[in-house]
Design a protein around this motif. Structure first.
Motif, mmCIF file in Angstrom:
data_model
loop_
_atom_site.group_PDB
_atom_site.id
_atom_site.type_symbol
_atom_site.label_atom_id
_atom_site.label_comp_id
_atom_site.label_asym_id
_atom_site.label_seq_id
_atom_site.Cartn_x
_atom_site.Cartn_y
_atom_site.Cartn_z
ATOM 1 N N ARG A 147 -5.060 4.631 29.110
ATOM 2 C CA ARG A 147 -4.884 4.366 27.682
ATOM 3 C C ARG A 147 -4.307 5.578 26.959
ATOM 4 N N GLN A 148 -4.813 6.764 27.280
ATOM 5 C CA GLN A 148 -4.296 7.979 26.656
ATOM 6 C C GLN A 148 -2.821 8.184 26.991
ATOM 7 N N SER A 151 -0.708 5.765 25.059
ATOM 8 C CA SER A 151 -0.619 6.135 23.640
ATOM 9 C C SER A 151 0.363 7.274 23.413
ATOM 10 N N GLU A 215 -8.953 9.989 17.479
ATOM 11 C CA GLU A 215 -9.590 9.507 18.710
ATOM 12 C C GLU A 215 -9.967 8.041 18.578
ATOM 13 N N VAL A 218 -6.775 5.836 18.712
ATOM 14 C CA VAL A 218 -6.246 5.726 20.078
ATOM 15 C C VAL A 218 -7.113 4.794 20.917
#
Length: 259
Positions: A147-148, A151, A215, A218
């Protein structure tokens, strides 16, 4: 301190250095497991404002120490335990309110790239190389780290990284958004330290509050919740806001007191 890295302090900046240059700073299970404690130590120290991560020698990190895998990842239980340590390290870095900065030379591959992506900022020297290689090992990548990555670089570039396992240059990494900036090797240290110094003189109430809100975004949150509203209210009623406005009106640099 755990074997494999060293934590030092330079004024308001903590520096975590991977110290296995003979192994291209490959990250051991013990190092993964110790990262949350390092993060907690930095977060708890009011004298520290920034965590800088780097590698000793020519490389940031070539990734997880695969030589451990036959002993630690040969069973489902062993793999789960190992993955839990990696996930804990990533989660700790991701949840830091104080900003984290990865300063990268040479190889930043696999778990090394995973660590850098979990940081807030990434600066690299020209000639560095980047890649994430689970497809070369038969591993499905960690969800939060995926996911990071998505993003940062978008799904198309994330798929290129994860499905091909190919490496890219620092210039290409900057182009797709993986890096904040790229510098000549001789300028990397000074440029990264200058940026860390900039973070240190900004409002820490603003930095830590906005870091938490980002955070949440995201992670998929789409609307403000009670925590977000409390963060904004605390800032509005805090000493940094009053000082920031006063400094602007008086045309002087602010002297923020919040730590």
């Amino acid at each position: 301190m755990t074997d494999g890295f060293d934590l030092t302090r330079d004024g308001e900046v903590a520096r975590l250095t991977f110290t296995r240059p003979a192994k291209m700073n490959a990250i051991t299970y013990g190092m993964w497991a110790a990262i949350p404690d390092v993060v907690a130590e930095v977060e708890a120290d009011p004298a520290l404002k920034v965590l800088l991560l780097t590698g000793e020698g020519e490389h940031f990190s070539a990734g997880a120490d695969i030589s451990e895998f036959r002993d630690l990842r040969t069973t489902a239980e062993g793999a789960a335990s190992y993955d839990k340590a990696v996930e804990g390290a990533v989660a700790a870095l991701t949840a830091m309110r104080k900003p984290s900065v990865a300063m990268i030379r040479g190889n930043c591959i696999g778990g090394g790239c995973q660590v850098s992506v979990a940081c807030d900022f990434r600066f690299a020297a020209e000639g560095s190389r980047f890649g994430i290689t689970p497809a070369k090992l038969g591993i499905v990548y960690h969800f939060d780290s995926t996911r990071q990555l998505v993003s940062l670089v978008g799904p198309a570039h994330a798929k290129y990284f994860l499905l091909s396992g190919e490496l890219i240059t620092a210039a290409r990494a900057r182009e797709i958004g993986l890096l904040n900036d790229v510098f000549p090797a001789a300028e990397l240290e000074a440029s990264t330290r200058a940026f860390a110094a900039t973070l240190c003189v900004r409002s820490q109430a603003s930095i830590r509050g906005m870091n938490r809100i980002i955070e949440k975004i995201v992670a998929g949150q789409e609307t403000p919740d009670a925590e977000v509203e409390q963060i904004r209210s605390d800032a509005l009623h805090g000493v940094d806001y009053a000082e920031g406005v006063a400094a602007f009106l008086e045309r002087r640099p602010p002297r923020f007191a919040y730590r």
